[in-house]
Design a protein around this motif. Structure first.
Motif, PDB file in Angstrom:
ATOM      1  N   LYS A 151       0.837  -1.205   0.000  1.00  0.00           N
ATOM      2  CA  LYS A 151       0.000   0.000   0.000  1.00  0.00           C
ATOM      3  C   LYS A 151       0.872   1.255   0.000  1.00  0.00           C
ATOM      4  O   LYS A 151       1.856   1.348   0.715  1.00  0.00           O
ATOM      5  CB  LYS A 151      -0.926  -0.011   1.214  1.00  0.00           C
ATOM      6  CG  LYS A 151      -1.887   1.174   1.279  1.00  0.00           C
ATOM      7  CD  LYS A 151      -2.977   0.956   2.316  1.00  0.00           C
ATOM      8  CE  LYS A 151      -2.420   0.791   3.701  1.00  0.00           C
ATOM      9  NZ  LYS A 151      -3.505   0.699   4.723  1.00  0.00           N
ATOM     10  N   LYS A 179      -8.702   3.409  -5.813  1.00  0.00           N
ATOM     11  CA  LYS A 179      -8.592   3.658  -4.371  1.00  0.00           C
ATOM     12  C   LYS A 179      -7.182   3.332  -3.895  1.00  0.00           C
ATOM     13  O   LYS A 179      -6.683   2.228  -4.130  1.00  0.00           O
ATOM     14  CB  LYS A 179      -9.622   2.825  -3.607  1.00  0.00           C
ATOM     15  CG  LYS A 179     -11.061   3.235  -3.887  1.00  0.00           C
ATOM     16  CD  LYS A 179     -12.034   2.408  -3.053  1.00  0.00           C
ATOM     17  CE  LYS A 179     -13.481   2.839  -3.302  1.00  0.00           C
ATOM     18  NZ  LYS A 179     -14.446   2.050  -2.492  1.00  0.00           N
ATOM     19  N   THR A 182      -6.545   0.143  -1.568  1.00  0.00           N
ATOM     20  CA  THR A 182      -6.666  -1.199  -2.123  1.00  0.00           C
ATOM     21  C   THR A 182      -5.272  -1.780  -2.355  1.00  0.00           C
ATOM     22  O   THR A 182      -4.360  -1.080  -2.790  1.00  0.00           O
ATOM     23  CB  THR A 182      -7.427  -1.162  -3.459  1.00  0.00           C
ATOM     24  OG1 THR A 182      -8.722  -0.604  -3.229  1.00  0.00           O
ATOM     25  CG2 THR A 182      -7.573  -2.546  -4.047  1.00  0.00           C
ATOM     26  N   THR A 185      -5.911  -6.955  -6.664  1.00  0.00           N
ATOM     27  CA  THR A 185      -6.903  -6.982  -7.731  1.00  0.00           C
ATOM     28  C   THR A 185      -6.692  -8.221  -8.580  1.00  0.00           C
ATOM     29  O   THR A 185      -5.570  -8.744  -8.675  1.00  0.00           O
ATOM     30  CB  THR A 185      -6.841  -5.715  -8.605  1.00  0.00           C
ATOM     31  OG1 THR A 185      -8.015  -5.649  -9.418  1.00  0.00           O
ATOM     32  CG2 THR A 185      -5.634  -5.714  -9.517  1.00  0.00           C
TER      33      THR A 185
END
Length: 224
Positions: A151, A179, A182, A185
Motif C-alpha cells: 500500500k 482507491k 486497495t 486486484t
C-alpha cells in the motif's frame, strides 16, 4: 630676459571617474580641460552622469539538466547548466534560480533570472511524480491472475497494473485501481496457460492532470 605671451591652447577633455557605473547604478565623473602649453586648468565640469553598463539578455540562453523528480516530502532541486553564445554562465554571478511548487506532487516551475551583467529570465517546468510501490506477489488463476502490492497512500490517488505477454510490454494492457487503500486486484479473461509479465505504478490526480510514478520491477505468472 622675457618671452612674449603665447596664450592658452585647450587640449582634449580629460575625465576622472568619481563613481564608476555598474549594471544597476549610474556613475559620475568630472571633466577637465587643460592648456597644452602651460598645463593650467582652463575649465571643469563636475558630476557628469555615466549611464549604467549595458546588460546582456538571457532570452537566447539555453537551460539544460532539468529532470522530473519523485515526491519525497522535501523540496526538489535541479543541477542545471545555463549557456549563452557558447559561454557557460555562473550561478550567483550571472544568474539566480527560484522554484515554485517544488515540494508537492504536480508541476514545478524553475525560473532563471539574470543578475549583474545579465537581464531577463527563462522559465522551465518539470514534474514531481508520486512515489511508486512494488508487487508483493502475483498468483495464477484460471485464465486470470491476482496481483498483490504494498500500500502507498502518501500523495497517491490510486494504482495502475500493467500486463503483457511480452517482457518488453509490447501491446500491454493497463488496469486502473482508483482507491489508494486497495492492495489486491484480479485480472480475468486472459489466455489459459499463458505467461504474463506484470508491473505496477501509482498515480495522483492534481486538478485535471494525472502524475505517474515509475513502474515497479516485473513479476511473471503463468495462468491456469
Amino acid at each position: 630676459r622675457t618671452e612674449d605671451a603665447k596664450g592658452h591652447f585647450p587640449g582634449e577633455p580629460v575625465r576622472e571617474i568619481s563613481t564608476p557605473a555598474t549594471y544597476d547604478k549610474v556613475g559620475y565623473c568630472n571633466e577637465y580641460v587643460y592648456c597644452t602649453v602651460c598645463t593650467a586648468e582652463l575649465s571643469r565640469e563636475e558630476d557628469i552622469e555615466i549611464p549604467k553598463l549595458k546588460k546582456t539578455s538571457l532570452a537566447k540562453a539555453t537551460v539544460s539538466g532539468i529532470k522530473d523528480k519523485t515526491y519525497t516530502g522535501k523540496g526538489t532541486t535541479q543541477n542545471i547548466t545555463v549557456k549563452l553564445n557558447g559561454k557557460t554562465l555562473k550561478k550567483g554571478t550571472d544568474y539566480k534560480v527560484s522554484i515554485k511548487n517544488w515540494t508537492d506532487v504536480g508541476t514545478a516551475t524553475l525560473t532563471v533570472t539574470g543578475i549583474n551583467a545579465y537581464s531577463g529570465s527563462i522559465k522551465k517546468t518539470y514534474k514531481i511524480n508520486p512515489k511508486g510501490t512494488s508487487l508483493s506477489k502475483v498468483t495464477a488463476g484460471k485464465k486470470a491472475f491476482t496481483a498483490t502490492w504494498k500500500k502507498q497512500t502518501t500523495k497517491t490517488t490510486g494504482y495502475q497494473i500493467q500486463y503483457s505477454t511480452s517482457s518488453k510490454f509490447k501491446n500491454a494492457k493497463t488496469v486502473t485501481v482508483k482507491k489508494n487503500k486497495t492492495t489486491k486486484t484480479t485480472v480475468k479473461k486472459l489466455k489459459a496457460k499463458k505467461k504474463y509479465y506484470v508491473r505496477i505504478g501509482t498515480y495522483k490526480t492534481v486538478g485535471k492532470k494525472k502524475y505517474y510514478s515509475s513502474w515497479s520491477k516485473t513479476k511473471a505468472v503463468k495462468t491456469k
